[in-house]
Write a protein that holds these residues in place. Sequence first.
Motif, mmCIF file in Angstrom:
data_model
loop_
_atom_site.group_PDB
_atom_site.id
_atom_site.type_symbol
_atom_site.label_atom_id
_atom_site.label_comp_id
_atom_site.label_asym_id
_atom_site.label_seq_id
_atom_site.Cartn_x
_atom_site.Cartn_y
_atom_site.Cartn_z
ATOM 1 N N GLY A 1 0.805 -1.219 0.000
ATOM 2 C CA GLY A 1 0.000 0.000 0.000
ATOM 3 C C GLY A 1 0.839 1.270 0.000
ATOM 4 N N LYS A 2 0.323 2.304 0.647
ATOM 5 C CA LYS A 2 0.980 3.617 0.645
ATOM 6 C C LYS A 2 0.679 4.329 1.961
ATOM 7 C CE LYS A 2 0.506 6.065 -3.099
ATOM 8 N NZ LYS A 2 -0.058 6.941 -4.150
ATOM 9 N N VAL A 3 1.685 4.985 2.536
ATOM 10 C CA VAL A 3 1.466 5.736 3.782
ATOM 11 C C VAL A 3 2.071 7.127 3.675
ATOM 12 C CG1 VAL A 3 1.590 3.582 5.114
ATOM 13 C CG2 VAL A 3 3.579 5.077 5.018
ATOM 14 N N LYS A 4 1.493 8.029 4.448
ATOM 15 C CA LYS A 4 1.983 9.406 4.536
ATOM 16 C C LYS A 4 2.579 9.605 5.920
ATOM 17 C CE LYS A 4 -0.944 12.791 5.187
ATOM 18 N NZ LYS A 4 -2.013 13.794 4.952
ATOM 19 N N VAL A 5 3.783 10.153 5.978
ATOM 20 C CA VAL A 5 4.461 10.385 7.249
ATOM 21 C C VAL A 5 4.668 11.885 7.423
ATOM 22 C CG1 VAL A 5 6.475 9.837 8.676
ATOM 23 C CG2 VAL A 5 5.649 8.163 6.995
#
Length: 330
Positions: A205-209
């Motif tokens: 998936g994809k994550v924002k930090v």
Amino acid sequence: MDKQYFLELLHKYLNNEATDEEQQFLVKYYELFSAEPDIISLLSDEQKKEIKEEINASIWESIDKHIGVDKKIIRLKTWGRKIAAAAAIIGVCGIGYLFLYNKPVVKSPQSYSAHRPKPNLFLVLPDGSRVILSYGSKLSYASSFDGLAKREVYLTGEAFFDIKHNNLKPFVVHTGKIKTTVLGTAFDVKAVPGDKAITVTVTRGKVKVSNNNKLLGIIVPNQQITFDRQKSISMQTNINAKNYTIWTAKDDLYFEDVTFGEAAKVLEDRFKVKILFADQLVRSKHFTSTFNKSANLDQALKSICEFNDAIYSYDKAKTTITISTKSQAN
């Protein structure tokens, strides 16, 4: 309510970031923690007065609204009795626990910890998301995400998250000032006290930090963001995510009140097989057990099936396992 969780909500309140429900938590539990030195030091006299006025207003609003209405006494869990008793001694907020009115009740957060010598802990969050919590780590979260704009948890230590997809309700992991936001994905967060860095690693998936409101980066599988706590700088790199999540498989794993279906997902990931259920009743059975790190697939299945009065068949050619009840086999 867990004190650390209360402090984190208080920081959000002071930064004008607390949601309506989080503010309700603060109002409900403020009196229980207000004598603590680390809480008193955070608030100005004006802010203390403002919260107390909110407490008084909420109590009188409940009394005015429900005078003459039959009140139903609810059963309290052990921790609920302790909080209610503390609130009764203080003389404020006890009413929220003693009576159940015809309106939604704000649920208190839960806090799970894994400590030595216990193994890593496998748990399922209220939304169905799965977490493997490293021993010595702590995860705090509300007992229900219903009615909340976000699914927020607070991590100290390391955990691997496999998040159930929900476009309308982002999942946020708080580790101090660092926020990791996802919709549905699998990733590892490491924020061990004493370590100079916080790392976020994505396996799917994809994550924002972000650091407070500053975006540090958006990462996809086999990418990692490392944040230096002392220098407040971050670095994004390409890595082999398996090297950073291997800890989830190399230690014993404690299953705490999970369903057979939830445990099956862990076995699928670990042994690269597909597990099917011929009977949904077996799938929904709960159990508590420890999964030994040295156990092979057959040993693990036999152990869990014995707990749940079930049997299994293994099609090695298709790498597919079918679980059924013992009664179905007879």
